[in-house]
Design an enzyme around this catalytic site. Structure first.
Site, short mmCIF file in Angstrom:
data_model
loop_
_atom_site.label_atom_id
_atom_site.label_comp_id
_atom_site.label_asym_id
_atom_site.label_seq_id
_atom_site.Cartn_x
_atom_site.Cartn_y
_atom_site.Cartn_z
N LYS A 18 3.54 -0.34 -10.18
CA LYS A 18 3.50 1.11 -9.92
C LYS A 18 4.90 1.71 -9.89
O LYS A 18 5.10 2.89 -10.18
CB LYS A 18 2.73 1.41 -8.63
CG LYS A 18 3.22 0.69 -7.39
CD LYS A 18 4.37 1.39 -6.67
CE LYS A 18 4.85 0.58 -5.48
NZ LYS A 18 5.96 1.23 -4.76
N ASN B 216 12.13 5.34 -6.99
CA ASN B 216 11.78 5.22 -8.40
C ASN B 216 11.52 6.59 -9.01
O ASN B 216 11.97 6.88 -10.12
CB ASN B 216 10.57 4.31 -8.54
CG ASN B 216 10.87 2.89 -8.10
OD1 ASN B 216 11.51 2.13 -8.81
ND2 ASN B 216 10.42 2.54 -6.90
N GLY C 109 0.82 -1.20 0.00
CA GLY C 109 0.00 0.00 0.00
C GLY C 109 0.85 1.25 0.00
O GLY C 109 2.08 1.18 0.00
N VAL D 262 18.35 -0.10 -3.61
CA VAL D 262 17.78 -0.79 -4.75
C VAL D 262 16.60 0.00 -5.31
O VAL D 262 15.73 0.45 -4.57
CB VAL D 262 17.33 -2.22 -4.36
CG1 VAL D 262 16.60 -2.89 -5.51
CG2 VAL D 262 18.53 -3.04 -3.94
N GLU E 28 13.64 -0.79 -7.37
CA GLU E 28 12.94 -1.98 -7.86
C GLU E 28 12.34 -1.79 -9.24
O GLU E 28 12.22 -2.73 -10.03
CB GLU E 28 11.84 -2.39 -6.87
CG GLU E 28 12.36 -3.02 -5.58
CD GLU E 28 12.80 -4.47 -5.74
OE1 GLU E 28 12.81 -4.97 -6.87
OE2 GLU E 28 13.14 -5.09 -4.72
N SER F 51 2.98 3.83 1.19
CA SER F 51 3.73 3.97 2.45
C SER F 51 5.19 4.27 2.19
O SER F 51 5.89 3.47 1.58
CB SER F 51 3.61 2.67 3.26
OG SER F 51 3.91 1.55 2.45
N ALA G 154 8.70 4.92 4.28
CA ALA G 154 9.26 4.71 5.61
C ALA G 154 9.44 6.03 6.36
O ALA G 154 9.18 6.11 7.56
CB ALA G 154 10.60 3.98 5.49
#
Length: 340
Positions: free
Chosen positions: A196, A261, A141, A284, A286, A143, A145
């Site tokens: 996404k 991203n 969902g 990383v 993704e 979020s 950190a």
């Protein structure tokens, strides 16, 4: 109810989720593979590389030893990069068998496996035998950190084919600023979570190029259409993509400077080279690997994903971003609602 949790992955998200669970009254072991970082968490109660301003609850213990992390464990939470999921999962099987425990496996990682194009829960199902686990739950969902660290109100989805296990995980995580909903559409939740990141790369690139809100909204909306098409082709419920793990996660990842991203896409839009951007990120991204998997998966299933194709062309074929945008805008007219 106090639960014993092993959190695998001491990055920003793993650290914050581990800290949240400690604050919720659970016993948590945070496993990492960096001795300096583990020592910092235990001795200084910080993880400055990922969370420079955050003070970790001193009750949270970090460890390099899987045996220590898995003592009487009830829940194992994966928060590690997608491409090492199988490797780490294989390591824990021996430990679980030796300990004689059968925990619920939870993944908060997001992505698609390279080569196989499989979802994370599929990789975990194949790697961890059913007799040493008690269900698999996907946590996903909108979020970041950094926001959860500030106790900003956050809502996620706990998805599992076993609703009872999803509800149990929901109970463990929820508090006055962190709320979970349940879902049985694991395919839709994981596909939304993975794809996404690809669209967020494009949204960041548009910002780096100087495009305005209209353009970003267009990209994210049509990007969601692509996510939905591929997800439905794989068996997902289309309604899942207008939920937290679909449009919710796309909004936060496609608009925030906290998003790796988005930041990667933004740097590409500003003219930086991909290799340099990834090296400087230090974490990383993704979406880069997921874009390749999504492109190949769409080709295999004959699903039309023009935005994903364009991003793939930029990342893997060295194509010019503005040229790819022009190609997208010059496509023939299409109906807006189409899952084919």
């Amino acid at each position: 109810m106090t639960v014993n949790v092993a959190v695998l992955g001491a990055g920003s998200w793993g650290t914050i989720l581990a800290n949240l669970l400690v604050e919720n009254g659970h016993h948590v072991e945070l496993w990492g593979n960096d001795p300096e970082k583990v020592a910092e968490i235990n001795e200084q109660h910080t993880n400055k590389h990922y969370l420079p301003e955050f003070k970790i609850d001193p009750r949270l213990h970090a460890t390099l030893d899987l045996n220590e992390a898995f003592e009487a464990v009830d829940v194992v939470l994966f928060v590690i990069p997608t491409q090492v999921i199988r490797q780490v999962a294989a390591q824990i099987v021996t430990v679980l068998e030796a300990k004689g425990v059968k925990p619920v496996i939870v993944t908060a990682s997001k992505g698609l496996e390279q080569g196989s194009h499989k979802r994370i829960s599929e990789a975990l199902t194949e790697t961890i035998p059913a007799d040493v686990r008690n269900g698999i739950v996907v946590l996903s969902g909108p979020s970041h950190a950094e926001d959860v660290a500030m106790k900003d109100i956050t809502t996620l989805t706990a998805a599992s084919t076993d609703l009872v296990q999803a509800q149990w995980i929901q109970e463990i995580f929820m508090n006055d600023y962190f709320r979970l909903y349940t879902n049985t559409d694991v395919i839709g939740v994981e596909m939304g979570a993975a794809l996404k990141n690809v669209i967020a790369l494009g949204a960041g690139a548009l910002h780096g190029l100087g495009y305005g809100d209209n353009t970003k909204a267009a990209l994210m909306t049509r990007g969601l259409a692509e996510i939905s098409r591929l997800g439905v082709a794989m068996g997902a419920n289309p309604l899942t993509f207008i939920g937290l793990s679909g449009v919710g996660d796309l909004i936060v990842t496609g608009t925030s400077v906290h998003s790796r991203n988005w930041r990667t896409g933004n740097a590409l839009g500003e003219g930086q080279k991909l290799d340099d951007v990834l090296e400087n990120m230090g974490m990383v991204v993704e979406g880069v690997a997921t874009c390749k998997a999504a492109y190949e998966l769409a080709q295999q299933r004959s699903v039309d994903m023009p935005i994903t194709n364009a991003i793939y062309n930029v990342l893997y074929r060295g194509c010019d971003i503005r040229t790819e945008i022009g190609n997208l805008m010059q496509r023939s007219g299409k109906p807006e609602i189409d899952f084919k």
